[in-house]
Design a protein around this motif. Structure first.
Motif, PDB file in Angstrom:
ATOM      1  N   ALA A 170       0.819  -1.209   0.000  1.00  0.00           N
ATOM      2  CA  ALA A 170       0.000   0.000   0.000  1.00  0.00           C
ATOM      3  C   ALA A 170       0.857   1.264   0.000  1.00  0.00           C
ATOM      4  O   ALA A 170       0.453   2.294  -0.550  1.00  0.00           O
ATOM      5  N   THR A 174       0.512   4.333  -2.691  1.00  0.00           N
ATOM      6  CA  THR A 174       0.457   5.754  -2.375  1.00  0.00           C
ATOM      7  C   THR A 174       1.418   6.543  -3.247  1.00  0.00           C
ATOM      8  O   THR A 174       1.073   7.601  -3.791  1.00  0.00           O
ATOM      9  N   TYR A 191      -3.348  -4.550  -7.238  1.00  0.00           N
ATOM     10  CA  TYR A 191      -2.436  -5.142  -6.265  1.00  0.00           C
ATOM     11  C   TYR A 191      -2.206  -6.619  -6.573  1.00  0.00           C
ATOM     12  O   TYR A 191      -3.102  -7.315  -7.071  1.00  0.00           O
ATOM     13  N   THR A 198      -2.642  -7.506   0.879  1.00  0.00           N
ATOM     14  CA  THR A 198      -1.590  -7.284  -0.103  1.00  0.00           C
ATOM     15  C   THR A 198      -0.446  -8.246   0.192  1.00  0.00           C
ATOM     16  O   THR A 198      -0.370  -8.855   1.267  1.00  0.00           O
ATOM     17  N   GLN A 202      -0.924  -5.849   4.164  1.00  0.00           N
ATOM     18  CA  GLN A 202      -1.952  -4.882   4.557  1.00  0.00           C
ATOM     19  C   GLN A 202      -3.345  -5.378   4.162  1.00  0.00           C
ATOM     20  O   GLN A 202      -3.514  -6.010   3.111  1.00  0.00           O
ATOM     21  N   ALA A 207      -5.970  -0.907   1.528  1.00  0.00           N
ATOM     22  CA  ALA A 207      -5.199  -0.709   0.301  1.00  0.00           C
ATOM     23  C   ALA A 207      -6.068  -0.124  -0.811  1.00  0.00           C
ATOM     24  O   ALA A 207      -5.673   0.824  -1.499  1.00  0.00           O
TER      25      ALA A 207
END
Length: 305
Positions: A170, A174, A191, A198, A202, A207
């Protein structure tokens, strides 16, 4: 027919389901090309670009509406390791988009075709399997600085969409979402996942939420994962973001990064796509080890449903 004369991809997703292509590397290997190189399929952009065009063409003729370019591992850093300078590297990245466009021209099919410019994760450049783990030890700012220059080059080649794909982390998502701002080209974010998380661990709810308010992002989902992980992830992506969902899993075999080989057996079937579409998927295809026959089956299943 090409997308410049018809619907945008976002408009097509709003209207129905769109078929993605399958794995570039397995199609090139099936044609007899050696990809045992850190640059993977990106090496052929420099050495045999016609092979890349032919691979795209095979998928368009099989029923794919979208071609994902061979730029997954095309980075300035990766090319530099092979002695290729920045100017030539940028030319090769742009060539990846033009190769897919040329295949669309040659396909001569009575439907719109689109080109997605692939941008793989930082770990793909390392070529050590870390793209399936994430957590590289870099900050979000450092990852953004890595991704932005090549995204600028890919965007300048005017693909229909940027494919921010196989993202394991994640934090990297970003960085990628920051990096595509202001480029003037829409993007999808997918993803690589294992179960409901993930690859970096995460929760998918967190995510996917990163992309919910990103105006540049026209679809969110998963790729390069087991087929069995797709349906639940698609439902989560649709619920969290309210955006169209994109899914293109692997065949179900497992990649051995040390041996650089696939092991196990395929668990991918065209019938699974019905459940994916019911869960919210609107952009559906295959990733590693899914070839033209698999894409033909997907297109047939979606067309018959």
């Amino acid at each position: 027919m090409t997308s410049t004369l018809t619907l945008t991809l976002a408009e097509a997703l709003a209207a129905g389901t769109v078929v993605l292509d399958g794995g570039m590397s397995n199609q090139l290997e099936a044609a007899g090309h050696d990809l045992s190189d850190e640059l993977w399929s990106a090496r052929l952009l420099a050495e045999q670009p016609e092979a890349v065009t032919e691979a795209h063409l095979a998928y368009f003729r099989a029923g794919a509406d979208v071609a994902i370019t061979s730029s997954y591992q095309a980075t300035f850093e990766g090319f530099a390791k092979r002695g290729i300078g920045r100017e030539r590297a940028a030319e090769l990245m742009a060539l990846s988009v033009e190769s897919a466009r040329e295949a669309a021209r040659r396909a001569r099919v009575p439907r719109p075709l689109w080109v997605a410019a692939s941008a793989g994760p930082y770990g793909a450049m390392l070529a050590d399997g870390s793209e399936y783990r994430g957590r590289y030890g870099l900050s979000v700012d450092e990852l953004e600085r890595f991704h932005r220059p090549r995204l600028e080059v890919l965007a300048a080649a005017r693909p229909d969409v940027l494919a921010l794909e196989t993202v394991p982390d994640a934090d990297e998502a970003t960085a990628l979402l920051r990096a595509v701002r202001g480029l003037g080209v829409p993007a999808w974010l997918t993803y690589s996942v294992a179960g409901g998380r993930t690859r970096a661990g995460q929760p998918l709810e967190e995510a996917f939420a990163l992309a919910a308010e990103a105006d540049e992002v026209i679809a969110v989902g998963v790729n390069c994962c087991a087929p069995e992980d797709v349906e639940a992830a698609a439902a989560t992506a649709a619920r969290v973001t309210g955006k169209p969902v994109v899914v293109y899993p692997n065949s179900g075999e497992t990649w051995d990064a040390g041996a650089r080989a696939w092991t196990g057996r395929s668990t991918f079937t065209a019938d699974q796509v019905k459940g994916w579409r019911q869960a919210g998927a609107r952009l559906i295809g295959g990733c590693c080890r899914v070839g033209p026959e698999g894409i033909s089956n997907i297109a047939g299943t979606l067309g018959a449903a």
